[in-house]
Design an enzyme around this catalytic site. Structure first.
Site, short mmCIF file in Angstrom:
data_model
loop_
_atom_site.label_atom_id
_atom_site.label_comp_id
_atom_site.label_asym_id
_atom_site.label_seq_id
_atom_site.Cartn_x
_atom_site.Cartn_y
_atom_site.Cartn_z
N GLY A 126 0.80 -1.22 0.00
CA GLY A 126 0.00 0.00 0.00
C GLY A 126 0.83 1.27 0.00
N PRO A 155 6.39 8.46 -5.23
CA PRO A 155 6.12 9.49 -6.25
C PRO A 155 6.88 9.18 -7.54
CG PRO A 155 6.65 10.48 -4.12
CD PRO A 155 6.95 9.02 -3.99
N LEU A 162 14.20 13.29 -7.54
CA LEU A 162 15.44 14.00 -7.87
C LEU A 162 16.59 13.00 -7.88
CD1 LEU A 162 16.82 16.88 -8.22
CD2 LEU A 162 17.48 16.61 -5.80
N ASP A 184 16.54 10.30 -4.86
CA ASP A 184 17.29 9.07 -5.15
C ASP A 184 18.77 9.28 -4.82
OD1 ASP A 184 17.21 6.34 -6.66
OD2 ASP A 184 18.99 7.41 -7.38
N TYR A 215 27.73 7.69 -4.72
CA TYR A 215 27.72 9.06 -5.22
C TYR A 215 28.54 9.97 -4.29
CZ TYR A 215 23.68 7.25 -7.86
OH TYR A 215 22.85 6.50 -8.65
N LYS A 242 21.43 2.98 -2.25
CA LYS A 242 21.90 1.75 -2.91
C LYS A 242 23.16 1.20 -2.25
CE LYS A 242 20.21 3.99 -7.07
NZ LYS A 242 20.60 5.41 -6.94
N HIS A 244 23.06 -2.08 -6.00
CA HIS A 244 23.34 -1.11 -7.06
C HIS A 244 23.68 -1.76 -8.41
CE1 HIS A 244 24.82 3.30 -7.46
NE2 HIS A 244 24.32 2.88 -8.60
#
Ligand code: A2P
Length: 317
Positions: free
Chosen positions: A9, A13, A17, A43, A48, A77, A110
């Site tokens: 449930g 979205p 970004l 995200d 990163y 990730k 990843h």
């Protein structure tokens, strides 16, 4: 904003970004601007190397009352050097500490590629381990333990082929709920989309704009450009919008999530507004005709020489 349902449930979205390639000195403002604009999906990834700055932005956004934790969907990730069962939880705990969160909405493996513990990016074939040495099933047990213990609400993968998803689905106690892959009109991955719809796996489109700010070693000499393709440019002109907005709405209209990266407040807003664009069936049909099976993220950084990986074993195409 369209929301993509998960089986319990929860909803993600559709537009988030992206933060790959957002430098430490840019990403704080990008995340704050995105949240102020209305983004509720961010995200991230350990590799990163900017999660601490994103965490600072989250903390300040919560403190300023811009958003509540439970209104945000945060993905991160697991990096390739933490695939051993015992390494998964510490990696997720480090990400949570950096992001200043006590749970993630979604945690992904990843790459289906294993590096030796401590290796950030491989310098030689010696830095790799094979999937026989550390199978995805072992990594997944570590992911499931994190899910069970509430460190993340959902688990998934990235860069997985259909064959690898099938193999994982066959052994998973908790099936992967998301696959994050490169997706854009030059690489629409129709078969993957149909497979994931059948298996209740949400797809997330990365590099939806062609990822033009990639470092040079990750780029081919004569890459095709998505923005200037006559079909994309023509549809943008017809709707009075930008080519980027056409590309993003194309992804949303296909039922996938999409995570454009930007550190520019105007483009962050422009990308968000793509969610309100409506493409007609004739637009979607025209875009379907420009498939070139072209990968911007070719995966060659995992292959070649004596590494245990080849492009064929990676993508299984
Ligand atoms: P910037 O961060 O300066 O906005 P991808 O999401 O495919 O990786 O693409 C990211 C690249 O696209 C970055 O260079 C980013 O630059 C640029 N970009 C993001 N949004 C837009 C837009 N609406 N129009 C043009 N370029 C964009």
């Amino acid at each position: 904003m369209k929301n993509l349902p998960f089986s319990n449930g929860d909803t993600m979205p559709a537009l988030g970004l992206g933060t790959w390639k957002s430098n430490d000195d840019e990403v704080y403002h990008a995340v704050r601007a995105a949240i102020e604009t209305g983004y509720r999906h961010i995200d991230c990834a350990a590799i990163y190397l900017n999660e601490a700055e994103i965490g600072r932005a989250f903390a300040d956004a919560f403190k300023a009352g811009d958003v509540k934790r439970e209104e945000l969907w945060v993905t991160s990730k697991l990096w390739n050097s933490s695939h051993r069962h015992r390494d998964v939880r510490p990696a997720l705990e480090k990400t949570l500490k950096d992001l200043r969160l006590d749970y993630l909405d979604l945690y992904l493996v990843h790459w289906p590629v294993v590096l030796k513990p401590g290796v950030v990016f491989p310098a030689s074939p010696d830095d790799f381990l094979s999937l026989d040495e550390v199978p995805v099933s072992e990594t997944w047990k570590g992911m499931e333990a994190c899910l069970r213990d509430g460190l993340c609400r959902h688990t998934g993968v990235a860069n997985f082929s259909i064959a690898k998803l099938k193999k994982l689905l066959a052994v998973a106690e908790y099936p992967p709920e998301n696959n994050q892959i490169e997706l854009h009109p030059y690489l629409p991955q129709n078969e993957m989309l149909a497979f994931c719809q059948k298996e209740n796996i949400v797809l997330t489109a990365y590099s939806p704009l062609g990822s033009r700010d990639r470092p040079a070693p990750f780029k081919a000499a004569d890459e095709p450009d998505l923005f200037t393709h006559p079909v994309i440019a023509g549809i943008a002109e017809k709707h009075g919008c930008t080519p980027a907005q056409v590309l993003l709405q194309w992804a949303i209209a296909r039922g996938t999530a999409v995570i454009p990266k930007s550190v520019n407040p105007q483009r962050i807003r422009q990308n968000f507004e793509a969610a309100a664009l409506r493409l007609g069936a004739e637009d979607m049909a025209a875009i379907a005709g420009i498939d070139q099976s072209y990968r911007f993220i070719s995966g060659t950084f995992w292959t070649g020489g004596d590494t245990p990986y080849t492009l064929k074993s990676l993508w299984e195409e």
